[in-house]
Design an enzyme around this catalytic site. Sequence first.
Site, PDB file in Angstrom:
ATOM      1  N   HIS A  99       0.855  -1.197   0.000  1.00  0.00           N
ATOM      2  CA  HIS A  99       0.000   0.000   0.000  1.00  0.00           C
ATOM      3  C   HIS A  99       0.886   1.240   0.000  1.00  0.00           C
ATOM      4  O   HIS A  99       2.020   1.209   0.485  1.00  0.00           O
ATOM      5  CB  HIS A  99      -0.958   0.016   1.193  1.00  0.00           C
ATOM      6  CG  HIS A  99      -0.288  -0.228   2.511  1.00  0.00           C
ATOM      7  ND1 HIS A  99       0.073  -1.485   2.923  1.00  0.00           N
ATOM      8  CD2 HIS A  99       0.102   0.615   3.493  1.00  0.00           C
ATOM      9  CE1 HIS A  99       0.654  -1.417   4.122  1.00  0.00           C
ATOM     10  NE2 HIS A  99       0.692  -0.144   4.481  1.00  0.00           N
ATOM     11  N   HIS A 101       0.910   5.184   1.281  1.00  0.00           N
ATOM     12  CA  HIS A 101       0.276   6.215   2.094  1.00  0.00           C
ATOM     13  C   HIS A 101       0.382   7.549   1.352  1.00  0.00           C
ATOM     14  O   HIS A 101       1.469   7.895   0.871  1.00  0.00           O
ATOM     15  CB  HIS A 101       1.022   6.396   3.423  1.00  0.00           C
ATOM     16  CG  HIS A 101       1.028   5.187   4.323  1.00  0.00           C
ATOM     17  ND1 HIS A 101       0.189   5.067   5.402  1.00  0.00           N
ATOM     18  CD2 HIS A 101       1.786   4.060   4.310  1.00  0.00           C
ATOM     19  CE1 HIS A 101       0.436   3.927   6.029  1.00  0.00           C
ATOM     20  NE2 HIS A 101       1.404   3.285   5.388  1.00  0.00           N
TER      21      HIS A 101
HETATM   22  P1  AMP Z   1       1.830   0.221   7.351  1.00  0.00           P
HETATM   23  O1  AMP Z   1       2.347   0.484   8.737  1.00  0.00           O
HETATM   24  O2  AMP Z   1       2.614   0.929   6.287  1.00  0.00           O
HETATM   25  O3  AMP Z   1       1.684  -1.271   7.086  1.00  0.00           O
HETATM   26  O4  AMP Z   1       0.396   0.877   7.309  1.00  0.00           O
HETATM   27  C1  AMP Z   1      -0.793   0.209   7.598  1.00  0.00           C
HETATM   28  C2  AMP Z   1      -1.855   1.276   7.736  1.00  0.00           C
HETATM   29  O5  AMP Z   1      -3.120   0.679   7.628  1.00  0.00           O
HETATM   30  C3  AMP Z   1      -1.819   2.029   9.083  1.00  0.00           C
HETATM   31  O6  AMP Z   1      -1.631   3.420   8.841  1.00  0.00           O
HETATM   32  C4  AMP Z   1      -3.200   1.727   9.677  1.00  0.00           C
HETATM   33  O7  AMP Z   1      -3.734   2.823  10.366  1.00  0.00           O
HETATM   34  C5  AMP Z   1      -4.017   1.375   8.450  1.00  0.00           C
HETATM   35  N1  AMP Z   1      -5.144   0.499   8.685  1.00  0.00           N
HETATM   36  C6  AMP Z   1      -5.178  -0.650   9.412  1.00  0.00           C
HETATM   37  N2  AMP Z   1      -6.390  -1.212   9.364  1.00  0.00           N
HETATM   38  C7  AMP Z   1      -7.161  -0.414   8.587  1.00  0.00           C
HETATM   39  C8  AMP Z   1      -8.528  -0.447   8.145  1.00  0.00           C
HETATM   40  N3  AMP Z   1      -9.353  -1.448   8.505  1.00  0.00           N
HETATM   41  N4  AMP Z   1      -8.968   0.545   7.360  1.00  0.00           N
HETATM   42  C9  AMP Z   1      -8.145   1.561   6.993  1.00  0.00           C
HETATM   43  N5  AMP Z   1      -6.849   1.651   7.358  1.00  0.00           N
HETATM   44  C10 AMP Z   1      -6.367   0.675   8.147  1.00  0.00           C
END
Ligand code: AMP
Length: 133
Positions: A99, A101
């Site tokens: 993903h 950001h």
């Molecule tokens: P990373 O640390 O780069 O793997 O980012 C994962 C991101 O996913 C974090 O910023 C979380 O806040 C976000 N996240 C986790 N669960 C959900 C969800 N159900 N819907 C939207 N964002 C999420």
Amino acid sequence: MENCIFCRIISGEIPSLKVYEDAYCIAALDINPGSPGHTLIIPRVHRKDLLEMDEALAGKLMMTAREIGGREMERLGADGFNIVQNNGIAAGQTIPHFHIHVIPRYHGDGKIVAWEPTSPDIETLREFREKLC
Ligand code: AMP
Ligand code: ZN
């Protein structure tokens, strides 16, 4: 992929706040935003990280990040945005489904997407160049 939170969001099994979608990806608000409007670009297919992505898909998603960053500036009044993409637990990746950001930035918001700069000598830098080139 079973038990992958983002695959379950893509399939609709887990709700999300989608702001964009196309044949390759969705963009949805991060549930714990670093700043107001923080959005995630998530491919429809399960790819663990950037190393599992191909050029076409990575390119499509980066152009979507561009689109969303532009919207954050135009529609949210952001003054800029950060693109952050974590690969591996050591790098802060908590969800092993690729993903991007897209984090809106506002003048004086006090947020930091940063590392602490170091000052290695030129020999050390050369060693790393040898390893990486
Ligand atoms: P990373 O640390 O780069 O793997 O980012 C994962 C991101 O996913 C974090 O910023 C979380 O806040 C976000 N996240 C986790 N669960 C959900 C969800 N159900 N819907 C939207 N964002 C999420
Ligand atoms: Zn997945």
